[in-house]
Design a protein around this motif. Structure first.
Motif, PDB file in Angstrom:
ATOM      1  N   ALA A   1      11.295  10.998   2.096  1.00 23.33           N
ATOM      2  CA  ALA A   1      10.791  12.378   2.078  1.00 23.33           C
ATOM      3  C   ALA A   1      11.828  13.284   1.439  1.00 23.33           C
ATOM      4  O   ALA A   1      13.011  12.967   1.400  1.00 23.33           O
ATOM      5  N   CYS A   2      11.351  14.403   0.945  1.00 22.53           N
ATOM      6  CA  CYS A   2      12.251  15.430   0.432  1.00 22.53           C
ATOM      7  C   CYS A   2      12.046  16.691   1.268  1.00 22.53           C
ATOM      8  O   CYS A   2      11.071  16.815   2.003  1.00 22.53           O
ATOM      9  N   VAL A   3      12.932  17.621   1.148  1.00 22.09           N
ATOM     10  CA  VAL A   3      12.846  18.856   1.924  1.00 22.09           C
ATOM     11  C   VAL A   3      11.809  19.802   1.335  1.00 22.09           C
ATOM     12  O   VAL A   3      10.980  20.360   2.048  1.00 22.09           O
ATOM     13  N   ASP A   4      11.834  19.953   0.036  1.00 21.36           N
ATOM     14  CA  ASP A   4      10.957  20.894  -0.656  1.00 21.36           C
ATOM     15  C   ASP A   4       9.891  20.135  -1.441  1.00 21.36           C
ATOM     16  O   ASP A   4      10.225  19.348  -2.328  1.00 21.36           O
ATOM     17  N   PRO A   5       8.613  20.336  -1.131  1.00 23.32           N
ATOM     18  CA  PRO A   5       7.551  19.625  -1.844  1.00 23.32           C
ATOM     19  C   PRO A   5       7.591  19.772  -3.367  1.00 23.32           C
ATOM     20  O   PRO A   5       7.128  18.885  -4.081  1.00 23.32           O
ATOM     21  N   THR A   6       8.167  20.849  -3.872  1.00 26.12           N
ATOM     22  CA  THR A   6       8.248  20.993  -5.331  1.00 26.12           C
ATOM     23  C   THR A   6       9.219  19.989  -5.944  1.00 26.12           C
ATOM     24  O   THR A   6       9.202  19.770  -7.151  1.00 26.12           O
ATOM     25  N   ASN A   7      10.066  19.374  -5.117  1.00 20.38           N
ATOM     26  CA  ASN A   7      11.007  18.359  -5.600  1.00 20.38           C
ATOM     27  C   ASN A   7      10.457  16.945  -5.481  1.00 20.38           C
ATOM     28  O   ASN A   7      11.126  15.998  -5.878  1.00 20.38           O
ATOM     29  N   TYR A   8       9.249  16.802  -4.961  1.00 21.28           N
ATOM     30  CA  TYR A   8       8.702  15.465  -4.719  1.00 21.28           C
ATOM     31  C   TYR A   8       8.466  14.733  -6.039  1.00 21.28           C
ATOM     32  O   TYR A   8       7.868  15.254  -6.963  1.00 21.28           O
ATOM     33  N   ASP A   9       8.943  13.503  -6.113  1.00 27.23           N
ATOM     34  CA  ASP A   9       8.763  12.647  -7.286  1.00 27.23           C
ATOM     35  C   ASP A   9       8.213  11.308  -6.780  1.00 27.23           C
ATOM     36  O   ASP A   9       8.885  10.613  -6.016  1.00 27.23           O
ATOM     37  N   GLU A  10       7.006  10.951  -7.200  1.00 23.91           N
ATOM     38  CA  GLU A  10       6.354   9.739  -6.706  1.00 23.91           C
ATOM     39  C   GLU A  10       7.169   8.480  -6.980  1.00 23.91           C
ATOM     40  O   GLU A  10       7.284   7.604  -6.118  1.00 23.91           O
TER      41      GLU A  10
ATOM     42  N   LYS B   1       0.891  -1.169   0.000  1.00 23.34           N
ATOM     43  CA  LYS B   1       0.000   0.000   0.000  1.00 23.34           C
ATOM     44  C   LYS B   1       0.925   1.212   0.000  1.00 23.34           C
ATOM     45  O   LYS B   1       1.821   1.317   0.839  1.00 23.34           O
ATOM     46  N   VAL B   2       0.709   2.103  -0.959  1.00 22.86           N
ATOM     47  CA  VAL B   2       1.588   3.262  -1.129  1.00 22.86           C
ATOM     48  C   VAL B   2       0.804   4.532  -0.861  1.00 22.86           C
ATOM     49  O   VAL B   2      -0.292   4.724  -1.395  1.00 22.86           O
ATOM     50  N   PHE B   3       1.373   5.388  -0.036  1.00 17.83           N
ATOM     51  CA  PHE B   3       0.751   6.673   0.315  1.00 17.83           C
ATOM     52  C   PHE B   3       1.697   7.788  -0.114  1.00 17.83           C
ATOM     53  O   PHE B   3       2.794   7.915   0.423  1.00 17.83           O
ATOM     54  N   HIS B   4       1.271   8.550  -1.112  1.00 14.18           N
ATOM     55  CA  HIS B   4       2.108   9.620  -1.666  1.00 14.18           C
ATOM     56  C   HIS B   4       1.708  10.989  -1.127  1.00 14.18           C
ATOM     57  O   HIS B   4       0.563  11.217  -0.760  1.00 14.18           O
ATOM     58  N   LYS B   5       2.675  11.867  -1.157  1.00  9.58           N
ATOM     59  CA  LYS B   5       2.508  13.295  -0.867  1.00  9.58           C
ATOM     60  C   LYS B   5       1.892  13.563   0.500  1.00  9.58           C
ATOM     61  O   LYS B   5       1.034  14.436   0.654  1.00  9.58           O
ATOM     62  N   ILE B   6       2.352  12.828   1.484  1.00 10.16           N
ATOM     63  CA  ILE B   6       1.944  13.117   2.849  1.00 10.16           C
ATOM     64  C   ILE B   6       2.624  14.425   3.226  1.00 10.16           C
ATOM     65  O   ILE B   6       3.838  14.558   3.101  1.00 10.16           O
ATOM     66  N   PHE B   7       1.832  15.388   3.629  1.00 10.53           N
ATOM     67  CA  PHE B   7       2.302  16.759   3.875  1.00 10.53           C
ATOM     68  C   PHE B   7       3.033  17.304   2.653  1.00 10.53           C
ATOM     69  O   PHE B   7       3.911  18.159   2.749  1.00 10.53           O
TER      70      PHE B   7
ATOM     71  N   LYS C   1       5.260  16.035   0.780  1.00 12.60           N
ATOM     72  CA  LYS C   1       6.656  15.706   0.499  1.00 12.60           C
ATOM     73  C   LYS C   1       7.130  14.352   1.019  1.00 12.60           C
ATOM     74  O   LYS C   1       8.312  14.071   0.999  1.00 12.60           O
ATOM     75  N   GLN C   2       6.230  13.520   1.452  1.00 13.77           N
ATOM     76  CA  GLN C   2       6.647  12.239   2.017  1.00 13.77           C
ATOM     77  C   GLN C   2       5.901  11.083   1.368  1.00 13.77           C
ATOM     78  O   GLN C   2       4.733  11.220   0.996  1.00 13.77           O
ATOM     79  N   CYS C   3       6.583   9.952   1.253  1.00 18.95           N
ATOM     80  CA  CYS C   3       5.983   8.723   0.754  1.00 18.95           C
ATOM     81  C   CYS C   3       6.132   7.658   1.838  1.00 18.95           C
ATOM     82  O   CYS C   3       7.216   7.487   2.400  1.00 18.95           O
TER      83      CYS C   3
ATOM     84  N   ALA D   1      11.435   4.188  -0.500  1.00 19.38           N
ATOM     85  CA  ALA D   1      10.691   3.574   0.603  1.00 19.38           C
ATOM     86  C   ALA D   1      10.756   2.049   0.504  1.00 19.38           C
ATOM     87  O   ALA D   1      10.921   1.360   1.522  1.00 19.38           O
ATOM     88  N   LYS D   2      10.662   1.495  -0.693  1.00 19.52           N
ATOM     89  CA  LYS D   2      10.752   0.046  -0.862  1.00 19.52           C
ATOM     90  C   LYS D   2      12.167  -0.457  -0.591  1.00 19.52           C
ATOM     91  O   LYS D   2      12.353  -1.563  -0.071  1.00 19.52           O
TER      92      LYS D   2
END
Length: 85
Positions: free
Chosen positions: A47-56, A20-26, A28-30, A63-64
């Motif tokens: 997680a990344c520091v800046d949400p604009t850098n988030y890549d699913e 089960k995958v949960f993307h973009k928590i706050f 910027k986190q997976c 995470a895996k």
């Protein structure tokens, strides 16, 4: 009984698990939750520091990878107990 955990064994567990995958928590986190064939669950996160850098794709992959690292520890612990009984 073998006295080592192998990459093949880890790969077998990973491929037989349900995720089960949960993307973009706050933003910027997976978080990935793996249900192993035994029913035990393991959680990996990234997680990344800046949400604009988030890549699913990258977030899920990292995470895996963390789940895989935990499996090495868990399987090592299991094997150590089996060898000592």
């Amino acid at each position: 009984m073998s006295n080592k955990v192998t990459q093949d064994k880890i790969n077998e567990i990973m491929s037989s698990s349900e995720y089960k995958v949960f993307h973009k928590i706050f933003g910027k986190q997976c978080i990935v939750v793996a249900e192993l064939p035994s029913g035990f669950t393991v959680i990996g996160e990234s997680a990344c520091v800046d949400p604009t850098n988030y890549d699913e794709t990258i977030g899920e992959e990292i995470a895996k990878q963390k789940i895989e690292e935990k499996l090495w520890e868990l399987e090592g612990y299991k094997l150590q107990n089996e060898l000592n009984n």
